[in-house]
Design an enzyme around this catalytic site. Structure first.
Site, PDB file in Angstrom:
ATOM      1  N   ARG A 232       4.847  95.086  89.032  1.00  0.00           N
ATOM      2  CA  ARG A 232       5.323  96.563  88.953  1.00  0.00           C
ATOM      3  C   ARG A 232       4.738  97.403  89.615  1.00  0.00           C
ATOM      4  O   ARG A 232       3.404  97.531  89.393  1.00  0.00           O
ATOM      5  CB  ARG A 232       5.611  96.515  87.318  1.00  0.00           C
ATOM      6  CG  ARG A 232       6.603  95.756  86.578  1.00  0.00           C
ATOM      7  CD  ARG A 232       8.164  96.333  87.028  1.00  0.00           C
ATOM      8  NE  ARG A 232       9.165  95.717  86.095  1.00  0.00           N
ATOM      9  CZ  ARG A 232       9.587  94.594  86.539  1.00  0.00           C
ATOM     10  NH1 ARG A 232       9.330  93.974  87.847  1.00  0.00           N
ATOM     11  NH2 ARG A 232      10.562  94.199  85.653  1.00  0.00           N
ATOM     12  N   GLU A 261      10.636 103.747  91.949  1.00  0.00           N
ATOM     13  CA  GLU A 261      11.415 103.370  92.993  1.00  0.00           C
ATOM     14  C   GLU A 261      12.650 103.905  92.624  1.00  0.00           C
ATOM     15  O   GLU A 261      13.366 104.289  91.796  1.00  0.00           O
ATOM     16  CB  GLU A 261      11.812 101.902  92.458  1.00  0.00           C
ATOM     17  CG  GLU A 261      10.618 100.769  92.772  1.00  0.00           C
ATOM     18  CD  GLU A 261      10.632  99.557  92.211  1.00  0.00           C
ATOM     19  OE1 GLU A 261      11.824  99.029  92.099  1.00  0.00           O
ATOM     20  OE2 GLU A 261       9.663  98.806  92.223  1.00  0.00           O
ATOM     21  N   HIS A 279      11.682  95.829  96.463  1.00  0.00           N
ATOM     22  CA  HIS A 279      11.767  95.099  95.386  1.00  0.00           C
ATOM     23  C   HIS A 279      13.026  93.878  95.425  1.00  0.00           C
ATOM     24  O   HIS A 279      13.776  93.782  94.703  1.00  0.00           O
ATOM     25  CB  HIS A 279      12.343  96.006  94.073  1.00  0.00           C
ATOM     26  CG  HIS A 279      12.041  95.419  92.624  1.00  0.00           C
ATOM     27  ND1 HIS A 279      11.486  96.086  91.631  1.00  0.00           N
ATOM     28  CD2 HIS A 279      11.897  94.134  92.335  1.00  0.00           C
ATOM     29  CE1 HIS A 279      11.360  95.567  90.630  1.00  0.00           C
ATOM     30  NE2 HIS A 279      11.461  94.256  91.001  1.00  0.00           N
TER      31      HIS A 279
HETATM   32  C1  GLV Z   1      12.073  92.006  88.650  1.00  0.00           C
HETATM   33  O1  GLV Z   1      11.579  92.722  88.740  1.00  0.00           O
HETATM   34  C2  GLV Z   1      12.173  90.881  87.357  1.00  0.00           C
HETATM   35  O2  GLV Z   1      11.344  91.350  86.292  1.00  0.00           O
HETATM   36  O3  GLV Z   1      12.655  90.011  87.025  1.00  0.00           O
END
Ligand code: GLV
Length: 322
Positions: A232, A261, A279
Site C-alpha cells: 500500500r 492513487e 496498482h
Molecule cells: C489489492 O491491493 C488488494 O489488497 O487485494
C-alpha cells in the site's frame, strides 16, 4: 393466508466485477448498484467503508465483502460495532502479486523502463560493454517486510534467482518456512534495512505501518539498494522516497502503489531510477475472477447465516468459527 415468501437477499455491487461473481450473486439474490437497503455489499479498495456508508446502507446490512486482501479502506471497528461481518480475499491473489513484485524488481534492477523509453524515443544506442548496466540479483539479499502469504511467495521466487532471504515483521514464521526459503533469517527492521540489497514491502497498511519507510529509514538503506512496494502506498513516505532517490541515498525504487492513487508524486515521475505500475498486483483475468467469486461466496454465506470462507472479524458471527 399463505405464509410470506422469504425475501431474496439484496446484494449491492458498487462497481463492475467479473461475470462469474455476478452469476453467483444473481442466483442467490437480487443485485443492485446502490448501497441503500442492501443485505451485503461488494466493495473495492477505493470504496471507503465508514459510518457514513454504513448509515446509508441501513440497519439490515449484514456483510461488507471487500474484493481485495487489504482492507484498510474498511473501518472494521465500525462494522463490528454494528454486527456487520467484513470479509476479504486472501490466498487467491498471492501468486499474481508475487509475480508482479518480481517483475518490478527486475524492471528496476535491469533498467527496463528506462531502456524502453530510450528505444521508443528513437534515441541512438548500441551494444557496448558499459551501456545501461543494471544490477544482478544472484547472491544478493532480499529483505522482506512482512513475511505473510505474499511475502513468502515473493521470497520463494527470489530464491529461484539465487537471492538470500531475510525478513522483519511482527512474528517469526514457522521454522519449516524459514528452511524452505533457504534459511530465511528473522531480524529487526533496522538490521534488515542496513543489510538488504532489495527491500520489498508486504505488510498490511495500518496506523502502525503508515510511513513505516520514512526519511530516517531510507537513510538506513544501502546506497546500492532498491525498494519495492506492491503493498500500500502510504506505507512509504513518497516525498521522502523521491528525495532519497534524487540524492542517491538508494539506487532505485519500484512502485505499484502510491500514497494518493491515482496520483503519483511528480518528483518520482521525473526520476529514471524508478519503475512504476498502476496498482496491478492482482490484475490478471484469472486472479480478478477468483477474487470476485470469493467475495461473492463470502457475501452469500453471510446473508444465509453460514460461515463465510474468509472473514476478517469472525467475532460478529453467531457461531464460533475454527
Ligand atoms: C489489492 O491491493 C488488494 O489488497 O487485494
Amino acid at each position: 393466508v399463505p405464509p410470506e415468501a422469504p425475501q431474496r437477499p439484496r446484494f449491492a455491487v458498487l462497481r463492475r466485477i467479473p461475470e462469474p461473481a455476478l452469476d453467483l450473486l444473481g442466483a442467490a439474490g437480487d443485485l443492485q448498484d446502490a448501497i441503500a437497503g442492501a443485505d451485503a455489499a461488494l466493495t473495492l479498495l477505493y470504496d471507503r467503508v465508514d459510518d457514513a456508508l454504513l448509515d446509508a446502507a441501513g440497519p439490515q446490512l449484514r456483510c461488507i465483502a471487500n474484493v481485495a486482501v487489504g482492507y484498510d479502506n474498511v473501518d472494521v471497528a465500525a462494522c463490528t460495532a454494528r454486527g456487520v461481518l467484513v470479509t476479504n480475499t486472501p490466498g487467491v491473489l498471492t501468486d499474481a502479486t508475487a509475480d508482479l513484485t518480481i517483475a518490478l524488481m527486475l524492471s528496476v534492477t535491469r533498467r527496463l523502463g528506462e531502456g524502453e523509453r530510450l528505444v521508443r524515443a528513437g534515441a541512438p544506442w548500441s551494444f557496448d560493454m558499459f551501456f545501461m548496466l543494471g544490477t544482478g540479483l544472484a547472491g544478493k539479499t532480499l529483505g522482506v517486510i512482512g513475511l505473510g502469504a505474499i511475502g513468502q511467495a515473493t521470497a520463494r521466487r527470489a530464491r529461484a534467482f539465487g537471492m538470500e532471504v531475510v525478513y522483519a515483521g511482527h512474528h517469526r514464521v514457522a521454522e519449516a518456512v524459514e528452511r524452505e526459503l533457504g534459511g530465511a533469517r528473522f531480524m529487526s527492521l533496522d538490521e534488515l534495512l542496513s543489510s538488504a540489497d532489495v527491500v520489498t514491502i508486504h505488510c498490511p497498511m495500518t496506523p502502525e505501518t503508515h510511513h513505516l519507510i520514512d526519511a530516517a529509514r531510507l537513510a538506513q538503506m544501502r546506497r546500492t539498494a532498491f525498494l519495492v512496494n506492491t503493498a500500500r502506498g502510504p506505507i512509504v513516505d513518497e516525498l521522502a522516497l523521491a528525495a532519497a532517490l534524487h540524492d542517491g541515498l538508494i539506487a532505485g525504487a519500484a512502485l505499484d502503489v502510491f500514497e494518493a492513487e491515482p496520483n503519483v508524486h511528480p518528483d518520482l515521475l521525473a526520476l529514471d531510477n524508478v519503475a512504476l505500475s498502476p496498482h496491478l498486483g492482482s490484475a490478471t483475468v484469472e486472479t480478478r475472477t477468483a477474487m470476485a467469486v470469493l467475495a461473492a461466496r463470502n457475501a452469500i454465506a453471510a446473508v444465509r447465516g453460514e460461515p463465510p470462507p474468509t472473514p476478517v472479524n469472525p467475532e460478529v458471527l453467531p457461531l464460533a468459527l475454527p
